[in-house]
Design a protein around this motif. Sequence first.
Motif: not given
Length: 231
Positions: A2, A85, A90-91, A93-95, A97-98
């Motif tokens: 990201h 966290w 947010s970006d 966290l998305t990475d 988390s995946a």
Amino acid sequence: RHIATYRGVEVQHEGRNNVERALELLDRSGRVHFRDLKRVVMYGASAGALGAIYHFMSVDPWLGPNTQRVLLVDSPGLHWGEHFWDKFTSDLLTDISAALGRGGFPLTLGDGNLGKHLGEACRKYPKWRIGVLQAARDAVMSVVFGSISPWAHEKAIFAPGGMWEQGINAGDNCAVWVPSSMSHTFLVTDATGTSTAGGKSALDFAHDVITGFGKDHASAGPSYRDPESMR
């Protein structure tokens, strides 16, 4: 994977893409014959331990059926506070988390305890011998990074469902080594490599996990902890 802005500078993060492209290049060019390798060890210390957890599944598809697979993580923490966290975008966290989810450590906002998923990760990937070295009162992964005290960190590790219980109940491919100290990382210097937990040094524990404990070379070996550690 990201774009982020740091002090007005835009940065394109390509960590996972770069790892996967590098593996493909090494294989396609013939520089590394992954499927013929006898043993592969994914190792990381501190933040690098989290990186090893992120990326070991990118390596797995390239390996042959007879390749011995070892994931050795040195001081990943994994037991953080409930607001851990909150510091991430947010970006990011998305990475994260995946990446963690792919390795068997699902991320839940408001819950920084990932150690409770160690058993799940070990069962999800039975071909991998997984060894974790983690000081019970790790000052960096508690106070500096995890937003909790060293003693809260220790309590979480030895709580029901924590890293210790997960390690001893997950199966033969999983083992943990937990000294009752505030040290952070053990295999990057000779001095810390001689640290012990339950009578086993950090270097000897790593050796057992890497080479395969037992005659069948399929087990990560037993877990170790100091007897004076919190129950």
